[in-house]
Write an enzyme that holds these catalytic residues in place. Structure first.
Site, short mmCIF file in Angstrom:
data_model
loop_
_atom_site.label_atom_id
_atom_site.label_comp_id
_atom_site.label_asym_id
_atom_site.label_seq_id
_atom_site.Cartn_x
_atom_site.Cartn_y
_atom_site.Cartn_z
N HIS A 1 -44.73 49.67 63.53
CA HIS A 1 -44.31 47.72 63.35
C HIS A 1 -46.05 46.98 63.47
O HIS A 1 -46.44 48.81 64.37
CB HIS A 1 -43.16 47.35 64.57
CG HIS A 1 -43.52 47.97 65.97
ND1 HIS A 1 -43.28 49.13 66.67
CD2 HIS A 1 -43.94 47.23 66.74
CE1 HIS A 1 -43.22 49.29 67.65
NE2 HIS A 1 -43.38 48.05 67.94
N HIS B 1 -48.28 50.14 66.18
CA HIS B 1 -47.49 50.87 66.83
C HIS B 1 -45.93 51.49 66.58
O HIS B 1 -45.20 51.21 66.00
CB HIS B 1 -46.92 49.67 67.90
CG HIS B 1 -46.51 50.74 69.20
ND1 HIS B 1 -45.47 49.29 70.07
CD2 HIS B 1 -46.72 51.70 69.91
CE1 HIS B 1 -45.10 50.68 71.78
NE2 HIS B 1 -46.02 51.43 71.23
N HIS C 1 -56.66 44.96 74.53
CA HIS C 1 -55.71 44.56 74.21
C HIS C 1 -54.62 45.57 74.97
O HIS C 1 -53.82 46.92 74.53
CB HIS C 1 -54.56 44.67 72.78
CG HIS C 1 -53.38 43.55 72.88
ND1 HIS C 1 -51.98 43.38 73.65
CD2 HIS C 1 -52.37 41.90 72.15
CE1 HIS C 1 -51.08 42.66 74.21
NE2 HIS C 1 -51.61 41.59 72.81
N GLU D 1 -37.58 48.01 70.40
CA GLU D 1 -36.92 47.12 71.44
C GLU D 1 -36.77 45.46 70.17
O GLU D 1 -36.94 46.00 69.07
CB GLU D 1 -39.19 46.52 70.39
CG GLU D 1 -39.93 47.57 71.30
CD GLU D 1 -41.74 47.47 71.01
OE1 GLU D 1 -41.51 46.70 70.12
OE2 GLU D 1 -43.00 48.75 70.59
N TYR E 1 -44.32 34.14 67.58
CA TYR E 1 -44.80 34.81 67.44
C TYR E 1 -46.52 35.18 67.13
O TYR E 1 -46.63 35.10 65.90
CB TYR E 1 -43.70 35.84 67.53
CG TYR E 1 -44.52 37.23 68.24
CD1 TYR E 1 -44.90 37.62 69.21
CD2 TYR E 1 -44.10 38.89 67.66
CE1 TYR E 1 -44.89 38.71 69.84
CE2 TYR E 1 -44.93 39.62 68.35
CZ TYR E 1 -45.32 39.87 68.88
OH TYR E 1 -45.72 41.42 69.84
#
EC number: 1.13.11.5
Length: 433
Positions: free
Chosen positions: A367, A331, A288, A337, A346
């Site tokens: 997160h 992450h 990704h 963010e 989402y």
């Protein structure tokens, strides 16, 4: 020249251009900016969005040719009704998520309905971002300008008709609008009520990001940004002019419409962009990629590659990576963010993150996908599939975002947000690779 969905509205195409537009033929002076006598008896006025001596590629300024100069106004007085504001909340490293904010029952126009969510700098600072959710149920009859920063509007519910000094544009959910610092405008509601998100950029004006190895095409293409053509109002009637200055609302009463610019030329302009035209880039092999590939607009800092704010979207896209955990990875980020959702769901959150809602993951706040999403992704058949009917976005900042007292105390703050990761199991087995 482009025509949008409304037959009476026209736009100029491009980003960062030196545009020119006139509502009356010959209203623009030829060969100079400030003639002794401007055409039609107009006044010449300069609106500067950057310092005079910035590099030419970064200059933002527009010459306006208007019926009356902006200097024609009485003293501003502080309004009794002030926007929700106040000191930022105390230090809070927790991950935060909010359900959608309700639209007020009492009559509320666009500038009355700002709910401060997070910020990382006071309004007088030359960098930083303040983020709001707006809610409105009546059109503005007054005119507004924001001395504190450039405004990025992200509608989630309801179409907006935005009458600016330079012209009129209509914006619907899945489109965005940007209004330069200090530009006067009025917001009219086309659907009775509206809700969305605002990023107030105190730093360098937003621009489209460099593409690097991507090449000369991709992401948000310059031709898809639309700036309205000149349009003026000649009304002679009382109108309130409100300015936001260091977070407070001050107002004066004019005897004429301040949206009286007959012609203009320059680069400091309002514009809109349709997020559905974003040319999404992704992997065609494995893994990704970093979410920076989804950047629509960026406000840079003096440190190359470090943004004051990035505006990033997560649009419909094909997922084809082989042997890959396809949702956004777990992450811990140097950046901060703030996320919102315009429609759909989402792909990293199966439940709880709703259109009109928001989340905040601060610097080094761990997160990633919730337990349900993670379980499904590990077991998924990795055939190509399309993530469709969705549009999430992120305001990502380099300075730490601190939630407002209103955001921390509102009933929409989800007390159980951490529980979406609570059932992540340990699947480690040292005897099986």
């Amino acid at each position: 020249m482009n025509r949008d969905t409304s037959p009476d509205l026209h736009y100029l195409s491009g980003f960062g251009n030196e545009f020119a537009s006139e509502a009356l033929p010959g209203a623009l002076p030829v060969g100079q900016n400030s003639p002794q006598k401007a055409p039609y008896g107009l006044y010449a006025e300069l609106l500067s969005g950057t310092a005079f001596t910035m590099a030419r590629s970064e200059l933002r300024r527009t010459w306006l040719y208007r019926i009356r100069p902006s200097a024609l106004h009485p003293r501003f007085e502080r309004l009794a009704r002030q926007p929700l504001s106040g000191p930022l909340g105390g230090i809070n490293p927790n991950r935060l998520r909010w359900s959608p904010q309700p639209i007020p029952a009492e009559p509320t126009d666009f500038i009355e309905g700002w709910l401060p969510m997070v910020a990382n700098a006071a309004a007088e600072k030359p960098a930083g971002v303040s983020i709001y959710i707006y809610r409105a149920n009546r059109s503005m009859e007054r005119v507004f300008f924001n001395a504190d920063g450039e405004l990025l509007l992200v509608p989630e519910q309801g179409r907006l008709r935005i009458a600016t000094e330079l012209g009129v544009m209509e914006v619907e959910p899945l489109e965005i609008a940007v209004i330069p610092r200090g530009m006067k405008f009025r917001v009219e509601l086309l659907d009775g009520q509206a809700r969305g998100y605002i990023a107030e950029n105190h730093g360098a004006p937003l621009r489209i990001p460099d593409l690097g190895p991507i090449g000369s095409n991709g992401l948000a293409n310059p031709r898809d940004f639309l700036t309205p053509v000149a349009h003026y109002e000649e009304a002679e009637a009382p109108v309130q002019l409100v300015q936001k200055f260091l977070g407070e609302h001050w107002a004066c009463e004019l005897q004429h419409s301040p949206l009286d610019v007959v012609a203009w030329h320059g680069s400091n302009v309002p514009y809109k962009y349709d997020l559905r035209r974003f040319n999404t880039i992704g992997t065609v092999s494995f893994d990704h990629p970093d979410p920076s590939i989804f950047t629509v607009l960026t406000s840079p800092t003096s440190v190359h590659g470090l943004a004051n704010m990035d505006f990033v979207i997560f649009p419909p896209r094909w997922m084809v990576a082989e042997n890959t955990f396809r949702p956004p990875w777990f992450h811990r980020n140097l950046m901060n963010e703030f996320m919102g959702l315009i429609n759909g769901a989402y792909d990293a959150k199966a439940e709880g993150f709703l259109p009109g809602g928001a989340s905040l993951h601060g610097v080094m706040s761990a997160h990633g996908p919730d337990a349900e999403t993670c379980e499904k992704a590990i077991a998924a058949d990795l055939a190509p599939h399309k993530i469709d009917n969705t549009m999430a976005f992120m305001f990502e900042t380099s300075q730490v975002l601190r939630p407002s007292l209103q955001a921390l105390e509102c009933p929409q703050l989800q007390a159980d947000y951490d529980s979406c990761w609570a059932t992540l199991p340990s699947t480690f087995n040292p005897n099986r690779r």
